[in-house]
Motif scaffolding. Structure first.
Motif, mmCIF file in Angstrom:
data_model
loop_
_atom_site.group_PDB
_atom_site.id
_atom_site.type_symbol
_atom_site.label_atom_id
_atom_site.label_comp_id
_atom_site.label_asym_id
_atom_site.label_seq_id
_atom_site.Cartn_x
_atom_site.Cartn_y
_atom_site.Cartn_z
ATOM 1 N N LEU A 1 -1.404 5.529 11.989
ATOM 2 C CA LEU A 1 -0.261 5.164 11.490
ATOM 3 C C LEU A 1 0.152 5.727 9.865
ATOM 4 O O LEU A 1 1.263 5.388 9.444
ATOM 5 C CB LEU A 1 -0.148 3.402 10.869
ATOM 6 C CG LEU A 1 -0.013 2.423 12.180
ATOM 7 C CD1 LEU A 1 -0.283 1.024 11.560
ATOM 8 C CD2 LEU A 1 0.977 2.726 13.070
ATOM 9 N N ALA A 2 -0.712 6.519 9.587
ATOM 10 C CA ALA A 2 -0.818 7.004 8.310
ATOM 11 C C ALA A 2 0.471 8.125 7.933
ATOM 12 O O ALA A 2 1.147 7.942 7.009
ATOM 13 C CB ALA A 2 -1.908 8.100 7.934
ATOM 14 N N GLY A 3 1.228 8.556 8.882
ATOM 15 C CA GLY A 3 2.440 9.343 8.895
ATOM 16 C C GLY A 3 3.564 8.486 8.852
ATOM 17 O O GLY A 3 4.484 8.615 7.975
ATOM 18 N N THR A 30 -4.335 5.135 3.187
ATOM 19 C CA THR A 30 -5.237 5.905 3.844
ATOM 20 C C THR A 30 -6.629 5.443 3.330
ATOM 21 O O THR A 30 -7.521 5.316 4.301
ATOM 22 C CB THR A 30 -5.093 7.520 3.310
ATOM 23 O OG1 THR A 30 -3.721 7.878 3.682
ATOM 24 C CG2 THR A 30 -6.267 8.255 3.805
ATOM 25 N N ALA A 31 -6.910 5.128 1.924
ATOM 26 C CA ALA A 31 -8.000 4.515 1.578
ATOM 27 C C ALA A 31 -8.384 3.310 2.228
ATOM 28 O O ALA A 31 -9.682 2.915 2.296
ATOM 29 C CB ALA A 31 -7.923 4.657 -0.035
ATOM 30 N N ALA A 32 -7.425 2.444 2.380
ATOM 31 C CA ALA A 32 -7.480 1.071 2.710
ATOM 32 C C ALA A 32 -7.883 1.177 4.336
ATOM 33 O O ALA A 32 -8.412 -0.083 5.125
ATOM 34 C CB ALA A 32 -6.625 0.274 2.442
ATOM 35 N N LEU A 78 0.927 -1.261 0.055
ATOM 36 C CA LEU A 78 0.078 -0.064 -0.082
ATOM 37 C C LEU A 78 0.860 1.036 0.028
ATOM 38 O O LEU A 78 1.699 1.324 0.894
ATOM 39 C CB LEU A 78 -1.063 0.072 1.191
ATOM 40 C CG LEU A 78 -1.699 -1.133 1.250
ATOM 41 C CD1 LEU A 78 -2.611 -0.973 2.453
ATOM 42 C CD2 LEU A 78 -2.626 -1.035 0.122
ATOM 43 N N SER A 79 0.454 2.058 -0.807
ATOM 44 C CA SER A 79 1.147 3.650 -0.909
ATOM 45 C C SER A 79 0.600 4.158 0.183
ATOM 46 O O SER A 79 -0.294 3.855 0.760
ATOM 47 C CB SER A 79 1.023 4.117 -2.249
ATOM 48 O OG SER A 79 -0.215 4.382 -2.345
ATOM 49 N N ALA A 80 1.052 5.359 0.571
ATOM 50 C CA ALA A 80 0.534 6.171 1.342
ATOM 51 C C ALA A 80 -0.756 6.486 1.115
ATOM 52 O O ALA A 80 -1.639 6.405 2.037
ATOM 53 C CB ALA A 80 1.091 7.634 1.659
ATOM 54 N N ALA A 81 -1.391 6.938 -0.190
ATOM 55 C CA ALA A 81 -2.744 7.294 -0.592
ATOM 56 C C ALA A 81 -3.333 5.922 -0.575
ATOM 57 O O ALA A 81 -4.816 5.842 -0.014
ATOM 58 C CB ALA A 81 -2.824 7.804 -1.963
#
Length: 174
Positions: free
Chosen positions: A49-51, A11-13, A5-8
């Motif tokens: 955890l996004a950051g 976030t979507a997941a 998973l990329s950062a975007a």
């Protein structure tokens, strides 16, 4: 299918990751949370955890059943100056209704492959002693480092022993 998973993408997941975490915890998996675990709480944990995901401090893979996220694993590279060769494998989770298809083993193999490609030569993890996860790690060639009694509470709040494992990886060129 398994994807990093990329950062975007992460976030979507996050809502789907929250659902998987809640399902696993409520099904008895000892992964750091107590039952009953609601999806709001588990989703909030992932969102925090996004950051770290955006900065590459936590690498996250997802297993998909068509458009549905049904499993995940994390790789957490060590951040200390003396440990660039080391990472922790964490939160290997497969939704209860997607188990028995080899997704846990496939997620584990993908995280190990990515670690080797990144030059990581030592992986570590911990899991509840006697759990299905412990059997998976043993069968995948992980080595037991030791067991600590009463290390973590299971989802019901009972203190259980935890077994620590490591795996040495040979870095492959290319």
């Amino acid at each position: 299918m398994i994807t990093r998973l990329s950062a975007a993408g992460f976030t979507a997941a996050v809502p789907a990751l929250g659902e998987v975490l809640a399902d696993c915890t409520n099904g008895g998996a000892s992964v750091g949370f107590l039952a009953p675990l609601g999806t709001a709480e588990s989703t909030a944990w992932w969102a925090e955890l996004a950051g770290d995901v955006a900065e590459g401090r936590v690498l996250v893979w997802a297993a998909w059943d068509g458009p549905r996220l049904v499993g995940t694993v994390q790789l957490r590279p060590a951040r200390l100056p003396n440990a660039p060769h080391r990472a922790e494998l964490a939160k290997l989770l497969v939704h209860r209704d997607a188990r028995g298809r080899g997704l846990g083993r496939a997620l584990l193999a993908e995280a190990e492959r990515a670690a080797r490609a990144a030059g990581i030569t030592l992986l570590v993890l911990d899991t509840e002693t006697g759990s299905p996860a412990e059997r998976l790690y043993r069968s995948a060639g992980w080595t037991e480092a030791g067991t600590v009694p009463g290390y973590a509470a299971d989802p019901g709040g009972t203190l259980k022993p935890t077994t620590f494992f490591y795996k040495n990886a040979v870095v492959t060129a290319g």
